[in-house]
Enzyme design. Sequence first.
Site, PDB file in Angstrom:
ATOM      1  N   PHE A 266     -38.007  23.342 -10.274  1.00  0.00           N
ATOM      2  CA  PHE A 266     -38.929  23.151  -9.154  1.00  0.00           C
ATOM      3  C   PHE A 266     -39.287  24.539  -8.648  1.00  0.00           C
ATOM      4  O   PHE A 266     -38.415  25.285  -8.179  1.00  0.00           O
ATOM      5  CB  PHE A 266     -38.168  22.361  -8.080  1.00  0.00           C
ATOM      6  CG  PHE A 266     -38.992  21.782  -6.976  1.00  0.00           C
ATOM      7  CD1 PHE A 266     -39.856  20.722  -7.219  1.00  0.00           C
ATOM      8  CD2 PHE A 266     -38.850  22.244  -5.674  1.00  0.00           C
ATOM      9  CE1 PHE A 266     -40.570  20.134  -6.182  1.00  0.00           C
ATOM     10  CE2 PHE A 266     -39.567  21.669  -4.637  1.00  0.00           C
ATOM     11  CZ  PHE A 266     -40.429  20.607  -4.899  1.00  0.00           C
TER      12      PHE A 266
ATOM     13  N   GLU B 152     -32.594  23.330  -0.693  1.00  0.00           N
ATOM     14  CA  GLU B 152     -33.443  22.137  -0.464  1.00  0.00           C
ATOM     15  C   GLU B 152     -33.688  21.919   1.038  1.00  0.00           C
ATOM     16  O   GLU B 152     -33.694  20.787   1.530  1.00  0.00           O
ATOM     17  CB  GLU B 152     -32.883  20.909  -1.184  1.00  0.00           C
ATOM     18  CG  GLU B 152     -32.973  21.119  -2.687  1.00  0.00           C
ATOM     19  CD  GLU B 152     -33.134  19.889  -3.510  1.00  0.00           C
ATOM     20  OE1 GLU B 152     -33.593  18.850  -2.991  1.00  0.00           O
ATOM     21  OE2 GLU B 152     -32.837  19.960  -4.720  1.00  0.00           O
TER      22      GLU B 152
ATOM     23  N   ARG C 158       4.172  19.249  -2.657  1.00  0.00           N
ATOM     24  CA  ARG C 158       4.580  20.555  -2.133  1.00  0.00           C
ATOM     25  C   ARG C 158       5.649  20.376  -1.053  1.00  0.00           C
ATOM     26  O   ARG C 158       5.430  19.638  -0.071  1.00  0.00           O
ATOM     27  CB  ARG C 158       3.348  21.252  -1.546  1.00  0.00           C
ATOM     28  CG  ARG C 158       3.626  22.520  -0.783  1.00  0.00           C
ATOM     29  CD  ARG C 158       4.050  23.635  -1.692  1.00  0.00           C
ATOM     30  NE  ARG C 158       4.126  24.906  -0.977  1.00  0.00           N
ATOM     31  CZ  ARG C 158       4.705  25.983  -1.471  1.00  0.00           C
ATOM     32  NH1 ARG C 158       5.258  25.947  -2.683  1.00  0.00           N
ATOM     33  NH2 ARG C 158       4.722  27.092  -0.783  1.00  0.00           N
TER      34      ARG C 158
ATOM     35  N   GLU D 291     -30.829  24.188   9.317  1.00  0.00           N
ATOM     36  CA  GLU D 291     -31.651  24.435  10.511  1.00  0.00           C
ATOM     37  C   GLU D 291     -32.994  23.700  10.336  1.00  0.00           C
ATOM     38  O   GLU D 291     -33.498  23.067  11.272  1.00  0.00           O
ATOM     39  CB  GLU D 291     -31.891  25.941  10.709  1.00  0.00           C
ATOM     40  CG  GLU D 291     -30.657  26.714  11.171  1.00  0.00           C
ATOM     41  CD  GLU D 291     -29.589  26.907  10.092  1.00  0.00           C
ATOM     42  OE1 GLU D 291     -29.887  26.733   8.885  1.00  0.00           O
ATOM     43  OE2 GLU D 291     -28.452  27.240  10.452  1.00  0.00           O
TER      44      GLU D 291
ATOM     45  N   GLY E  41      -1.788  29.714   0.055  1.00  0.00           N
ATOM     46  CA  GLY E  41      -2.119  30.798  -0.894  1.00  0.00           C
ATOM     47  C   GLY E  41      -2.633  30.257  -2.220  1.00  0.00           C
ATOM     48  O   GLY E  41      -3.510  30.860  -2.858  1.00  0.00           O
TER      49      GLY E  41
HETATM   50  N1  CAA Z   1     -43.268  13.673   3.539  1.00  0.00           N
HETATM   51  C1  CAA Z   1     -44.601  13.627   3.428  1.00  0.00           C
HETATM   52  N2  CAA Z   1     -45.442  14.471   4.079  1.00  0.00           N
HETATM   53  C2  CAA Z   1     -44.861  15.392   4.864  1.00  0.00           C
HETATM   54  C3  CAA Z   1     -43.462  15.503   5.033  1.00  0.00           C
HETATM   55  C4  CAA Z   1     -42.647  14.588   4.320  1.00  0.00           C
HETATM   56  N3  CAA Z   1     -41.316  14.642   4.405  1.00  0.00           N
HETATM   57  N4  CAA Z   1     -43.191  16.537   5.856  1.00  0.00           N
HETATM   58  C5  CAA Z   1     -44.379  17.045   6.242  1.00  0.00           C
HETATM   59  N5  CAA Z   1     -45.378  16.361   5.628  1.00  0.00           N
HETATM   60  C6  CAA Z   1     -46.821  16.572   5.778  1.00  0.00           C
HETATM   61  C7  CAA Z   1     -47.252  16.449   7.232  1.00  0.00           C
HETATM   62  O1  CAA Z   1     -47.537  15.107   7.550  1.00  0.00           O
HETATM   63  C8  CAA Z   1     -48.475  17.326   7.278  1.00  0.00           C
HETATM   64  O2  CAA Z   1     -49.581  16.631   6.723  1.00  0.00           O
HETATM   65  P1  CAA Z   1     -51.024  16.545   7.493  1.00  0.00           P
HETATM   66  O3  CAA Z   1     -51.575  17.906   7.550  1.00  0.00           O
HETATM   67  O4  CAA Z   1     -51.811  15.612   6.621  1.00  0.00           O
HETATM   68  O5  CAA Z   1     -50.716  15.992   8.836  1.00  0.00           O
HETATM   69  C9  CAA Z   1     -48.141  18.423   6.306  1.00  0.00           C
HETATM   70  O6  CAA Z   1     -47.138  17.912   5.409  1.00  0.00           O
HETATM   71  C10 CAA Z   1     -47.608  19.675   6.976  1.00  0.00           C
HETATM   72  O7  CAA Z   1     -46.476  19.312   7.728  1.00  0.00           O
HETATM   73  P2  CAA Z   1     -45.883  20.222   8.880  1.00  0.00           P
HETATM   74  O8  CAA Z   1     -46.945  20.563   9.853  1.00  0.00           O
HETATM   75  O9  CAA Z   1     -44.655  19.545   9.396  1.00  0.00           O
HETATM   76  O10 CAA Z   1     -45.514  21.559   8.059  1.00  0.00           O
HETATM   77  P3  CAA Z   1     -44.693  22.835   8.472  1.00  0.00           P
HETATM   78  O11 CAA Z   1     -45.372  24.018   7.917  1.00  0.00           O
HETATM   79  O12 CAA Z   1     -44.356  22.802   9.920  1.00  0.00           O
HETATM   80  O13 CAA Z   1     -43.339  22.706   7.573  1.00  0.00           O
HETATM   81  C11 CAA Z   1     -41.161  21.989   6.960  1.00  0.00           C
HETATM   82  C12 CAA Z   1     -42.563  21.625   7.492  1.00  0.00           C
HETATM   83  C13 CAA Z   1     -40.358  20.687   7.105  1.00  0.00           C
HETATM   84  C14 CAA Z   1     -40.473  23.088   7.725  1.00  0.00           C
HETATM   85  C15 CAA Z   1     -41.268  22.392   5.457  1.00  0.00           C
HETATM   86  O14 CAA Z   1     -41.916  23.640   5.323  1.00  0.00           O
HETATM   87  C16 CAA Z   1     -39.905  22.447   4.781  1.00  0.00           C
HETATM   88  O15 CAA Z   1     -39.355  21.420   4.386  1.00  0.00           O
HETATM   89  N6  CAA Z   1     -39.353  23.673   4.559  1.00  0.00           N
HETATM   90  C17 CAA Z   1     -38.160  23.846   3.783  1.00  0.00           C
HETATM   91  C18 CAA Z   1     -38.536  24.167   2.354  1.00  0.00           C
HETATM   92  C19 CAA Z   1     -37.507  23.681   1.364  1.00  0.00           C
HETATM   93  O16 CAA Z   1     -36.864  22.657   1.542  1.00  0.00           O
HETATM   94  N7  CAA Z   1     -37.379  24.388   0.261  1.00  0.00           N
HETATM   95  C20 CAA Z   1     -36.516  23.974  -0.786  1.00  0.00           C
HETATM   96  C21 CAA Z   1     -36.841  24.712  -2.006  1.00  0.00           C
HETATM   97  S1  CAA Z   1     -36.462  23.823  -3.434  1.00  0.00           S
HETATM   98  C22 CAA Z   1     -34.835  24.022  -3.715  1.00  0.00           C
HETATM   99  O17 CAA Z   1     -34.062  24.570  -2.967  1.00  0.00           O
HETATM  100  C23 CAA Z   1     -34.420  23.311  -4.944  1.00  0.00           C
HETATM  101  C24 CAA Z   1     -33.357  23.939  -5.706  1.00  0.00           C
HETATM  102  O18 CAA Z   1     -33.608  24.756  -6.561  1.00  0.00           O
HETATM  103  C25 CAA Z   1     -31.973  23.468  -5.528  1.00  0.00           C
END
Ligand code: CAA
Length: 380
Positions: free
Chosen positions: A123, A363, A268, A367, A340
């Site tokens: 991803f 993911e 233990r 926070e 230990g």
């Molecule tokens: N499902 C569907 N749509 C969603 C949603 C969800 N869970 N969350 C938000 N949306 C939609 C909103 O409805 C909005 O749509 P509209 O414009 O049509 O209204 C749009 O997405 C934007 O939403 P926000 O205004 O809430 O967006 P934001 O910029 O404030 O960010 C956030 C939201 C939740 C902080 C998001 O940026 C987030 O989840 N950040 C964390 C990123 C993350 O999880 N990264 C993981 C990387 S992958 C990884 O780690 C995998 C690995 O390798 C192990």
Amino acid sequence: MNFELTSEEKLVQETAREFAQKELKPIASEIDKNHKIPDEIIKKLSELGFFGVYIPEEYGGAGLSFLSYILVVEEISKVCASTGVMLSVHNSLTCNSIYMLGTEEQRSKYLPELTSGKKIGCFMLTEPEAGSDAANISTSIEKEGDFYVVNGNKIFVTNGGYRGYGILFATHNKSLRHRGISSFILDLETEGVNLTRNEDKMGLKGTYTSAFSLDSVRISKENILAEEGKGFKVAMELLDSGRVSIAAQALGMAEGAFDSAFEYSKTRKQFGKTINSFQAIQFKIADMAMKIEAARLLTYRAASMKDNHKNPILEASIAKTYASETANYVAKEAMQILGGYGYITEYDVERIYRDARITEIYEGSNEIQRMVISRMLLNK
Ligand code: CAA
């Protein structure tokens, strides 16, 4: 409310447990030390159907429930969290995206190779300046005839080192933030996809965490996943499932650490008695067990909502946050019980303690999960 697993789910759980305990547990420390999951393990996971647990059989999957998949991740992570996250990113962030959002052509072309484990999925969302703020990605898209030409950098790509298929996120126009993002299926063998490094990490050492530079990568228009500009929603929806599987991974780690400490406390002896006869240890065992039980119920509830076609945005964030904090708590307490011995690499608690830390970060950090939870509650 029914908390019983179906007979099919019990069978999957038993199969995963038997494989994990008999074949994976004895080599989990080797996987950590060698920074690699052996090819024979990948082959066995494929034979067991664990590379496409809830993908229908017509695409080579096992066609089971989402909860069955969660049980697999839990049992595997109990003994080897590296293998747990490799399966988790592959199933819920890669196979799931193509199955949920792909066209029939995309499903038939990509899923059989993924569900057989021939290609391992990843991803590609995070960038140096876009971690928690995922809408801030800079990887750019230019349209050129039947192709999209992509340039940019991706980091922290779990499974990237396998160079299988990735779900790639890039932007047509960064100033549009989430509305400018599209998602694509990317073959990581494509020209211009350069693996720049595999990170050395505190834990999950058996997995690849890779960085890529994308230099004029040409992606056919047939590989766009969902419509142009809908990529951010794709990412969010996938992460809703992904977060339930990180909860399962954390739950498994907590159970693994608990089992080790529990068994150790029975044998233990100090001050002439087994240490489990001291109240200080008994209370630790009780606190660990309570938190694990709560984490399990939250995780299974979020999973069963997916099986009932409900989108568990709130429930996934609650489960992920609670289970990851439980994994860290239990790993710390388990180490305390082992004293230990818990700190040396001969016992698996030391590895689980290192592995568990990331579950509060990836993911979506806890926070961010708390932000999602409070937003969902306030907007209700
Ligand atoms: N499902 C569907 N749509 C969603 C949603 C969800 N869970 N969350 C938000 N949306 C939609 C909103 O409805 C909005 O749509 P509209 O414009 O049509 O209204 C749009 O997405 C934007 O939403 P926000 O205004 O809430 O967006 P934001 O910029 O404030 O960010 C956030 C939201 C939740 C902080 C998001 O940026 C987030 O989840 N950040 C964390 C990123 C993350 O999880 N990264 C993981 C990387 S992958 C990884 O780690 C995998 C690995 O390798 C192990």
